[in-house]
Motif scaffolding. Structure first.
Motif, PDB file in Angstrom:
ATOM      1  N   LYS A  11      -7.207   2.938 -10.869  1.00 16.49           N
ATOM      2  CA  LYS A  11      -7.188   1.691 -11.639  1.00 16.49           C
ATOM      3  C   LYS A  11      -8.317   1.723 -12.687  1.00 16.49           C
ATOM      4  O   LYS A  11      -8.637   2.796 -13.184  1.00 16.49           O
ATOM      5  CB  LYS A  11      -7.282   0.476 -10.716  1.00 16.49           C
ATOM      6  CG  LYS A  11      -6.257   0.576  -9.567  1.00 16.49           C
ATOM      7  CD  LYS A  11      -6.108  -0.676  -8.778  1.00 16.49           C
ATOM      8  CE  LYS A  11      -5.077  -0.458  -7.674  1.00 16.49           C
ATOM      9  NZ  LYS A  11      -4.809  -1.635  -6.888  1.00 16.49           N
ATOM     10  N   HIS A  98       3.463  -0.664 -11.796  1.00 18.03           N
ATOM     11  CA  HIS A  98       2.530  -1.151 -10.776  1.00 18.03           C
ATOM     12  C   HIS A  98       2.529  -2.682 -10.820  1.00 18.03           C
ATOM     13  O   HIS A  98       2.634  -3.278 -11.898  1.00 18.03           O
ATOM     14  CB  HIS A  98       1.126  -0.604 -11.046  1.00 18.03           C
ATOM     15  CG  HIS A  98       0.203  -0.861  -9.893  1.00 18.03           C
ATOM     16  ND1 HIS A  98      -0.384  -2.079  -9.699  1.00 18.03           N
ATOM     17  CD2 HIS A  98      -0.162  -0.075  -8.859  1.00 18.03           C
ATOM     18  CE1 HIS A  98      -1.103  -2.020  -8.581  1.00 18.03           C
ATOM     19  NE2 HIS A  98      -0.985  -0.821  -8.058  1.00 18.03           N
ATOM     20  N   GLU A 170       5.260  -0.743  -2.734  1.00 19.65           N
ATOM     21  CA  GLU A 170       3.968  -1.401  -2.556  1.00 19.65           C
ATOM     22  C   GLU A 170       4.184  -2.913  -2.425  1.00 19.65           C
ATOM     23  O   GLU A 170       4.337  -3.598  -3.441  1.00 19.65           O
ATOM     24  CB  GLU A 170       3.066  -1.130  -3.763  1.00 19.65           C
ATOM     25  CG  GLU A 170       2.734   0.325  -3.978  1.00 19.65           C
ATOM     26  CD  GLU A 170       1.454   0.499  -4.796  1.00 19.65           C
ATOM     27  OE1 GLU A 170       0.543   1.164  -4.304  1.00 19.65           O
ATOM     28  OE2 GLU A 170       1.369  -0.066  -5.896  1.00 19.65           O
ATOM     29  N   ILE A 175      -1.620  -5.138  -1.432  1.00 20.53           N
ATOM     30  CA  ILE A 175      -2.422  -4.366  -2.385  1.00 20.53           C
ATOM     31  C   ILE A 175      -3.823  -4.949  -2.509  1.00 20.53           C
ATOM     32  O   ILE A 175      -3.990  -6.102  -2.899  1.00 20.53           O
ATOM     33  CB  ILE A 175      -1.747  -4.315  -3.777  1.00 20.53           C
ATOM     34  CG1 ILE A 175      -0.428  -3.542  -3.671  1.00 20.53           C
ATOM     35  CG2 ILE A 175      -2.664  -3.664  -4.805  1.00 20.53           C
ATOM     36  CD1 ILE A 175       0.362  -3.502  -4.953  1.00 20.53           C
ATOM     37  N   GLY A 176      -4.797  -4.140  -2.147  1.00 19.85           N
ATOM     38  CA  GLY A 176      -6.203  -4.538  -2.290  1.00 19.85           C
ATOM     39  C   GLY A 176      -6.603  -5.707  -1.409  1.00 19.85           C
ATOM     40  O   GLY A 176      -7.666  -6.295  -1.613  1.00 19.85           O
ATOM     41  N   SER A 216      -3.260  -1.027   0.771  1.00 20.72           N
ATOM     42  CA  SER A 216      -4.291  -0.947   1.808  1.00 20.72           C
ATOM     43  C   SER A 216      -4.071   0.199   2.785  1.00 20.72           C
ATOM     44  O   SER A 216      -4.346   0.061   3.978  1.00 20.72           O
ATOM     45  CB  SER A 216      -4.421  -2.290   2.533  1.00 20.72           C
ATOM     46  OG  SER A 216      -4.798  -3.298   1.617  1.00 20.72           O
ATOM     47  N   GLY A 237      -5.024   3.058  -3.548  1.00 20.58           N
ATOM     48  CA  GLY A 237      -5.929   2.448  -4.525  1.00 20.58           C
ATOM     49  C   GLY A 237      -7.368   2.598  -4.083  1.00 20.58           C
ATOM     50  O   GLY A 237      -7.993   3.639  -4.259  1.00 20.58           O
ATOM     51  N   GLY A 238      -7.903   1.561  -3.461  1.00 17.23           N
ATOM     52  CA  GLY A 238      -9.322   1.508  -3.076  1.00 17.23           C
ATOM     53  C   GLY A 238      -9.818   2.766  -2.378  1.00 17.23           C
ATOM     54  O   GLY A 238     -10.894   3.295  -2.720  1.00 17.23           O
TER      55      GLY A 238
HETATM   56  P1  PGA Z   1      -4.885  -0.432  -2.455  1.00 21.80           P
HETATM   57  O1  PGA Z   1      -4.060  -0.280  -3.805  1.00 21.80           O
HETATM   58  O2  PGA Z   1      -4.749   0.886  -1.715  1.00 21.80           O
HETATM   59  O3  PGA Z   1      -6.305  -0.692  -2.886  1.00 21.80           O
HETATM   60  O4  PGA Z   1      -4.302  -1.562  -1.693  1.00 21.80           O
HETATM   61  C1  PGA Z   1      -2.838   0.389  -3.829  1.00 21.80           C
HETATM   62  C2  PGA Z   1      -2.293   0.360  -5.229  1.00 21.80           C
HETATM   63  O5  PGA Z   1      -2.470  -0.655  -5.913  1.00 21.80           O
HETATM   64  O6  PGA Z   1      -1.660   1.329  -5.688  1.00 21.80           O
END
Ligand code: PGA
Length: 253
Positions: A11, A98, A170, A175-176, A216, A237-238
């Motif tokens: 990101k 995304h 996703e 997400i996040g 996540s 992501g993270g």
């Molecule tokens: P996340 O993000 O692993 O931080 O939840 C995943 C993504 O947005 O592709």
């Protein structure tokens, strides 16, 4: 056999030197250890693509991708980046659709179908993201939402192009947020996606399509998620911002 893939999505994080350092560490770890995956992809900011692609040269299991691109081939679109430019610096993948781009930049399925065409037309592979919001899941509309995203974003493609696509499921609520879909919830949707692909393109193509889980995903839950029959890897992501965590997820296969 479909490919096992783990893709990182940085990101809008990390400065240039930090990114190079983390990527170098990932390369070293992936070289030293034996994994059951075919490809690890790092999707970084545009301005780091060339440097990362140079570092990835000669490493058969590591590739580099962008996080977006413009839908036009070239032209007067100040500030935008084309698929051809991305390809010209050595990247091989582009994340499309995304949920952050759908939400904050109003990217519609129709726009994403155009971006998919331009990406494939420039010999790049799209990592095409789909997934429902919390509201849609609570309203029991998740299957319908995913079906529409597939139909409007991808299913216009001819067979030869569709086989280049990687799909990432996703759920937006995961997400996040630290909230992961349970392995059973994720498997249910992945099986549904594969069935939709089979209805459109036939069983053989459906079975050869890599479908990644994102939301996540971390070193603790990756093994259980990846052991599901229809989950072929992850979009991270993270946890992709720390080389050890990212490599531990890769090792989860
Ligand atoms: P996340 O993000 O692993 O931080 O939840 C995943 C993504 O947005 O592709």
């Amino acid at each position: 056999m479909r490919q096992k893939i783990v893709a990182g999505n940085w990101k809008m994080n990390l400065e240039y030197n930090e990114g190079l350092y983390i990527f170098s560490e990932v390369i070293n770890m992936v070289n030293d250890e034996v994994f059951g995956i075919q490809t690890a992809i790092v999707c970084c900011p545009y301005t780091y693509l060339h440097s990362l692609a140079q570092l990835a040269k000669g490493h058969s299991k590591i590739s580099v991708g962008a996080q977006n691109c413009h839908q036009a081939e070239a032209g007067a679109f100040t500030g935008e980046i084309s698929a051809k430019m991305i390809r010209s610096v050595g990247a091989e993948y582009v994340i499309l659709g995304h949920s952050e781009r759908r939400q904050y930049f109003n990217e519609s399925n129709e726009l994403l179908s155009k971006k998919t065409d331009i990406v494939l037309g420039n010999s790049l592979k799209p990592v095409f993201c789909i997934g429902e919001t919390l509201e849609e899941r609570e309203g029991n509309r998740h299957f319908e939402v995913i079906k529409t995203q597939l139909n409007e974003g991808l299913f216009h493609l001819e067979n030869s192009h569709f086989t280049q696509v990687i799909i990432a499921y996703e759920p937006v609520w995961a997400i996040g947020t630290g909230k992961t879909a349970s392995a059973a919830q994720a498997q249910e949707i992945h099986a549904f996606i594969r069935q939709e692909i089979a209805s459109k393109y036939g069983r053989e193509i459906a079975d050869a399509t890599s479908i990644l889980y994102g939301g996540s995903c971390n070193p603790k839950n990756a093994a259980e998620l990846f052991s599901q029959a229809d989950i072929d890897g992850g979009l991270i992501g993270g946890a992709s911002l720390k080389s050890r965590d990212f490599v531990d997820i890769i090792k989860a296969f």
